[in-house]
Design a protein around this motif. Structure first.
Motif, PDB file in Angstrom:
ATOM      1  N   LEU A 100      19.376  57.561  56.539  1.00 31.61           N
ATOM      2  CA  LEU A 100      19.761  57.028  57.908  1.00 31.61           C
ATOM      3  C   LEU A 100      18.775  57.789  58.917  1.00 31.61           C
ATOM      4  CD1 LEU A 100      21.622  59.440  59.528  1.00 31.61           C
ATOM      5  CD2 LEU A 100      23.387  58.954  57.879  1.00 31.61           C
ATOM      6  N   ALA A 101      18.956  57.375  60.344  1.00 32.80           N
ATOM      7  CA  ALA A 101      18.515  57.859  61.285  1.00 32.80           C
ATOM      8  C   ALA A 101      19.224  57.612  62.631  1.00 32.80           C
ATOM      9  CB  ALA A 101      17.085  57.142  61.702  1.00 32.80           C
ATOM     10  N   ILE A 102      19.224  58.782  63.206  1.00 32.45           N
ATOM     11  CA  ILE A 102      19.920  58.858  64.584  1.00 32.45           C
ATOM     12  C   ILE A 102      19.049  58.915  65.653  1.00 32.45           C
ATOM     13  CG2 ILE A 102      21.652  60.478  66.158  1.00 32.45           C
ATOM     14  CD1 ILE A 102      22.540  61.605  63.399  1.00 32.45           C
ATOM     15  N   THR A 103      18.960  57.956  66.660  1.00 29.92           N
ATOM     16  CA  THR A 103      17.951  57.558  67.437  1.00 29.92           C
ATOM     17  C   THR A 103      18.580  57.367  68.799  1.00 29.92           C
ATOM     18  OG1 THR A 103      15.955  56.320  67.994  1.00 29.92           O
ATOM     19  CG2 THR A 103      17.786  55.323  66.680  1.00 29.92           C
ATOM     20  N   GLU A 144      13.849  51.378  64.070  1.00 30.27           N
ATOM     21  CA  GLU A 144      14.041  52.705  63.170  1.00 30.27           C
ATOM     22  C   GLU A 144      14.471  52.078  61.600  1.00 30.27           C
ATOM     23  OE1 GLU A 144      13.739  55.982  62.282  1.00 30.27           O
ATOM     24  OE2 GLU A 144      13.920  56.152  64.462  1.00 30.27           O
ATOM     25  N   LEU A 145      15.365  51.225  61.816  1.00 26.84           N
ATOM     26  CA  LEU A 145      15.942  50.656  60.489  1.00 26.84           C
ATOM     27  C   LEU A 145      14.642  50.110  59.669  1.00 26.84           C
ATOM     28  CD1 LEU A 145      17.944  49.701  58.434  1.00 26.84           C
ATOM     29  CD2 LEU A 145      18.037  47.430  59.568  1.00 26.84           C
ATOM     30  N   GLU A 146      13.682  49.417  60.538  1.00 27.75           N
ATOM     31  CA  GLU A 146      12.454  49.069  59.685  1.00 27.75           C
ATOM     32  C   GLU A 146      11.579  50.177  59.144  1.00 27.75           C
ATOM     33  OE1 GLU A 146       9.255  45.867  58.735  1.00 27.75           O
ATOM     34  OE2 GLU A 146      11.446  46.116  58.692  1.00 27.75           O
ATOM     35  N   ALA A 147      11.597  51.206  59.999  1.00 36.43           N
ATOM     36  CA  ALA A 147      11.115  52.682  59.480  1.00 36.43           C
ATOM     37  C   ALA A 147      11.752  53.205  58.127  1.00 36.43           C
ATOM     38  CB  ALA A 147      10.966  53.638  60.520  1.00 36.43           C
ATOM     39  N   LEU A 148      13.095  53.215  58.091  1.00 33.26           N
ATOM     40  CA  LEU A 148      13.787  53.714  57.108  1.00 33.26           C
ATOM     41  C   LEU A 148      13.539  52.808  55.789  1.00 33.26           C
ATOM     42  CD1 LEU A 148      17.162  54.435  58.526  1.00 33.26           C
ATOM     43  CD2 LEU A 148      15.602  56.039  58.122  1.00 33.26           C
ATOM     44  N   LEU A 149      13.369  51.415  55.958  1.00 29.34           N
ATOM     45  CA  LEU A 149      13.262  50.712  54.780  1.00 29.34           C
ATOM     46  C   LEU A 149      11.809  50.788  54.106  1.00 29.34           C
ATOM     47  CD1 LEU A 149      14.745  47.275  56.142  1.00 29.34           C
ATOM     48  CD2 LEU A 149      15.694  48.843  54.349  1.00 29.34           C
ATOM     49  N   CYS A 150      10.841  51.113  55.022  1.00 27.96           N
ATOM     50  CA  CYS A 150       9.474  51.153  54.623  1.00 27.96           C
ATOM     51  C   CYS A 150       9.419  52.297  53.720  1.00 27.96           C
ATOM     52  CB  CYS A 150       8.796  51.119  55.795  1.00 27.96           C
ATOM     53  SG  CYS A 150       6.843  51.100  55.347  1.00 27.96           S
ATOM     54  N   GLY A 151       9.928  53.517  54.312  1.00 24.65           N
ATOM     55  CA  GLY A 151      10.122  55.002  53.681  1.00 24.65           C
ATOM     56  C   GLY A 151      10.734  54.766  52.366  1.00 24.65           C
ATOM     57  N   CYS A 152      11.936  54.180  52.328  1.00 29.45           N
ATOM     58  CA  CYS A 152      12.560  53.976  50.940  1.00 29.45           C
ATOM     59  C   CYS A 152      11.816  53.389  50.231  1.00 29.45           C
ATOM     60  CB  CYS A 152      13.889  53.289  51.185  1.00 29.45           C
ATOM     61  SG  CYS A 152      15.251  54.470  51.858  1.00 29.45           S
ATOM     62  N   LEU A 153      11.209  52.109  50.499  1.00 32.85           N
ATOM     63  CA  LEU A 153      10.319  51.304  49.603  1.00 32.85           C
ATOM     64  C   LEU A 153       9.239  52.212  49.019  1.00 32.85           C
ATOM     65  CD1 LEU A 153       9.703  48.586  48.402  1.00 32.85           C
ATOM     66  CD2 LEU A 153       8.478  48.115  50.234  1.00 32.85           C
ATOM     67  N   LEU A 154       8.637  52.797  49.825  1.00 38.43           N
ATOM     68  CA  LEU A 154       7.385  53.781  49.188  1.00 38.43           C
ATOM     69  C   LEU A 154       7.814  54.775  48.255  1.00 38.43           C
ATOM     70  CD1 LEU A 154       4.874  54.197  52.208  1.00 38.43           C
ATOM     71  CD2 LEU A 154       5.152  52.071  50.750  1.00 38.43           C
ATOM     72  N   ALA A 155       9.110  55.256  48.697  1.00 38.09           N
ATOM     73  CA  ALA A 155       9.373  56.559  47.929  1.00 38.09           C
ATOM     74  C   ALA A 155       9.926  55.967  46.431  1.00 38.09           C
ATOM     75  CB  ALA A 155      10.619  57.104  48.475  1.00 38.09           C
ATOM     76  N   SER A 156      10.651  54.757  46.707  1.00 39.35           N
ATOM     77  CA  SER A 156      11.046  54.157  45.227  1.00 39.35           C
ATOM     78  C   SER A 156       9.924  53.695  44.297  1.00 39.35           C
ATOM     79  CB  SER A 156      12.009  53.017  45.493  1.00 39.35           C
ATOM     80  OG  SER A 156      11.214  51.835  45.992  1.00 39.35           O
ATOM     81  N   ALA A 157       8.801  53.183  44.973  1.00 35.77           N
ATOM     82  CA  ALA A 157       7.303  52.842  44.235  1.00 35.77           C
ATOM     83  C   ALA A 157       7.040  54.145  43.623  1.00 35.77           C
ATOM     84  CB  ALA A 157       6.559  52.235  45.175  1.00 35.77           C
ATOM     85  N   ARG A 158       6.935  55.295  44.235  1.00 34.09           N
ATOM     86  CA  ARG A 158       6.490  56.627  43.698  1.00 34.09           C
ATOM     87  C   ARG A 158       7.380  56.993  42.444  1.00 34.09           C
ATOM     88  NH1 ARG A 158       3.922  61.959  46.682  1.00 34.09           N
ATOM     89  NH2 ARG A 158       3.528  62.973  44.692  1.00 34.09           N
ATOM     90  N   ALA A 159       8.807  56.838  42.525  1.00 28.14           N
ATOM     91  CA  ALA A 159       9.591  57.336  41.737  1.00 28.14           C
ATOM     92  C   ALA A 159       9.331  56.419  40.389  1.00 28.14           C
ATOM     93  CB  ALA A 159      11.035  57.260  42.269  1.00 28.14           C
ATOM     94  N   GLU A 160       9.103  55.193  40.467  1.00 25.87           N
ATOM     95  CA  GLU A 160       8.993  54.290  39.376  1.00 25.87           C
ATOM     96  C   GLU A 160       7.648  54.614  38.630  1.00 25.87           C
ATOM     97  OE1 GLU A 160       9.201  49.553  38.725  1.00 25.87           O
ATOM     98  OE2 GLU A 160       7.962  50.238  40.170  1.00 25.87           O
ATOM     99  N   ARG A 161       6.683  55.124  39.387  1.00 24.68           N
ATOM    100  CA  ARG A 161       5.340  55.136  38.773  1.00 24.68           C
ATOM    101  C   ARG A 161       5.062  56.673  38.444  1.00 24.68           C
ATOM    102  NH1 ARG A 161       0.025  51.600  40.288  1.00 24.68           N
ATOM    103  NH2 ARG A 161       1.505  49.949  39.669  1.00 24.68           N
ATOM    104  N   GLY A 162       5.704  57.461  39.177  1.00 19.69           N
ATOM    105  CA  GLY A 162       5.344  58.716  39.184  1.00 19.69           C
ATOM    106  C   GLY A 162       4.383  59.403  39.792  1.00 19.69           C
ATOM    107  N   GLU A 163       3.707  58.500  40.744  1.00 17.49           N
ATOM    108  CA  GLU A 163       2.565  58.818  41.569  1.00 17.49           C
ATOM    109  C   GLU A 163       2.593  57.602  42.866  1.00 17.49           C
ATOM    110  OE1 GLU A 163      -0.732  58.494  39.181  1.00 17.49           O
ATOM    111  OE2 GLU A 163      -0.835  56.394  39.275  1.00 17.49           O
ATOM    112  N   PRO A 164       2.063  58.234  43.984  1.00 20.29           N
ATOM    113  CA  PRO A 164       2.077  57.027  45.192  1.00 20.29           C
ATOM    114  C   PRO A 164       1.097  56.182  44.738  1.00 20.29           C
ATOM    115  CG  PRO A 164       0.865  59.336  45.777  1.00 20.29           C
ATOM    116  CD  PRO A 164       1.390  59.520  44.449  1.00 20.29           C
ATOM    117  N   TYR A 165       1.775  55.076  45.198  1.00 22.07           N
ATOM    118  CA  TYR A 165       1.061  53.806  45.242  1.00 22.07           C
ATOM    119  C   TYR A 165       1.467  52.718  46.177  1.00 22.07           C
ATOM    120  CZ  TYR A 165       4.026  51.104  42.297  1.00 22.07           C
ATOM    121  OH  TYR A 165       5.142  50.507  41.854  1.00 22.07           O
TER     122      TYR A 165
END
Length: 406
Positions: free
Chosen positions: A313-316, A323-344
């Motif tokens: 969440l973000a308070i803005t 801000e929602l688009e930013a949160l979604l983008c952050g969550c997507l990249l983090a979940s991709a890294r969690a799945e593979r074990g490295e950033p991609y």
């Protein structure tokens, strides 16, 4: 009430990612970069079998305590020989780049977005883990990290002990995946005067700047580090930089954390933290989200951002849709890294991702401030958990650092 199809939301976002990268402005990523060595805790036999009364046994006890209750964070141990012992006796799964700003820079460079990183240690070991397109400052201007020549001298490494839900560690079976970052020396900010000069020069056209690394500095050095940081942030702002983000981090003491927030107040416009770091700021039974609102108002922030296992969440005081688009983008990249074990760069949503209920509505308002909230793609058994918050940070600033439509 309509239930959000978060899987579709993220699949749609994957299609928008190339445009976000194309429109990205420079992100300036400081202020402490180092090397991380990764150890899977269940493979750390010499720690499991450490003899009582030794430093190894004390380290083992703290690591297993954290794994048993599912908490990660950072741990400083006053054992100057600890790094040498760990490197000589434990099996490393890999070496990687450390530091919140640095890991955000790495993610952005992998995506193809411009990121300038502070970098004091230019040894071959440090350079070997940095993406060649991460920008660094030299006395002849800004170059890609791949163009750097190695230099003597290196900073001490940090050691990341990872544990996974359901994988037995000694006599325990963790119920939550996480990691503990262990360091055996106090850190300091990068001594990188070229970064200071070049980042100030670039600030007028940059999208965002990251301040981080204060949670690892010893008491004797923190005042000087904060004074230097305030001067840098003021120079960025005077050149026109609007988004100056402080990533809070996990502090050894409440006093150290509060000192950083108090001294830097006014120097940053955006604050980010994990949900556990937010809870640590609460007094008694205080509601965590109420505390986040209180902080955003006390510090007069443009935004305050919190990432948890299953939501963000973000308070803005700005556009909640952006801000929602930013949160979604952050969550997507983090979940991709969690799945593979490295950033991609993700090409889809992780196959085993789960979506949980939100702690509040997707959009809400309190006074002059808006809240945007989203579910994150949650993986019960991630390949790795290190750097997920910093990867999330990179995704949010990829969106928020773009020039707003006139």
């Amino acid at each position: 009430m309509k239930t959000e199809d978060w899987g579709k939301v993220y699949r749609d976002l994957v299609q928008r990612l190339p445009a976000h990268v194309r429109d990205a402005r420079l992100t300036m990523c400081g202020l402490s970069t180092f090397l991380d060595g990764y150890v899977r805790l269940h493979e750390a036999e010499p720690l499991l079998n450490a003899k009582g009364g030794t430093p190894q046994a004390a380290l083992s006890q703290e690591l297993f305590r954290r794994a048993s209750v599912g908490i990660g964070g950072e741990f400083y141990m006053d054992w100057p020989e600890g790094g040498m012992w760990v490197e000589e006796n434990l099996q490393f799964s890999r070496w990687g780049l450390g530091g919140s700003g640095a890991q955000a820079a790495q993610m952005l460079a992998i995506m193809g977005a411009p990121a300038l990183m502070s970098l004091e240690d230019r040894s071959s070991r440090q350079l070997s883990v940095i993406h060649p397109n991460v920008l660094v400052a030299t006395n002849r201007g800004v170059v890609g990290c791949g163009e750097l020549s190695t230099a003597p001298g290196r900073k001490p490494a940090h050691y990341i002990f990872e544990f996974t839900a359901g994988t037995q560690v000694g006599s325990i079976i963790p119920t939550r995946s996480s990691r503990t970052i262990v360091r055996f020396t106090d850190e300091r900010l990068d001594n990188d005067s070229d970064f200071t000069r070049e980042s100030i020069a670039a600030a007028g056209n940059a999208g965002a700047g990251i301040l981080s690394g204060f949670n690892e500095i010893g008491d004797q050095d923190i005042e000087a580090a904060l004074t230097k940081t305030i001067a840098l942030a003021q120079a960025w702002r005077s050149r026109g930089l609007e988004t100056i983000h402080l990533e809070l981090g996990d502090y050894a003491t409440v006093k150290a954390r509060d000192t950083v927030l108090e001294k830097l107040a006014g120097a940053f416009t955006s604050l980010g933290m994990s949900y556990s770091e937010l809870r640590a700021l609460c007094v008694g039974s205080q509601d965590a989200i109420s505390k986040a609102f209180e902080l955003s108002e006390e510090l007069n922030l443009s935004r305050l951002c919190v990432h948890a296992d299953t939501w963000a969440l973000a308070i803005t005081n700005s556009d909640p849709q952006r801000e929602l688009e930013a949160l979604l983008c952050g969550c997507l990249l983090a979940s991709a890294r969690a799945e593979r074990g490295e950033p991609y760069q993700p090409t889809g949503v992780p196959a085993n991702a789960e979506f949980h209920d939100l702690p509040l509505e997707k959009f809400s308002k309190s006074g002059e401030r808006f809240i945007a909230c989203c579910a994150s793609p949650y993986l019960e058994r991630p390949i790795a958990t290190i750097g997920l918050g910093d990867t999330f940070l990179a995704g949010t600033l990829l969106v928020l650092g773009q020039a707003e439509p006139a």
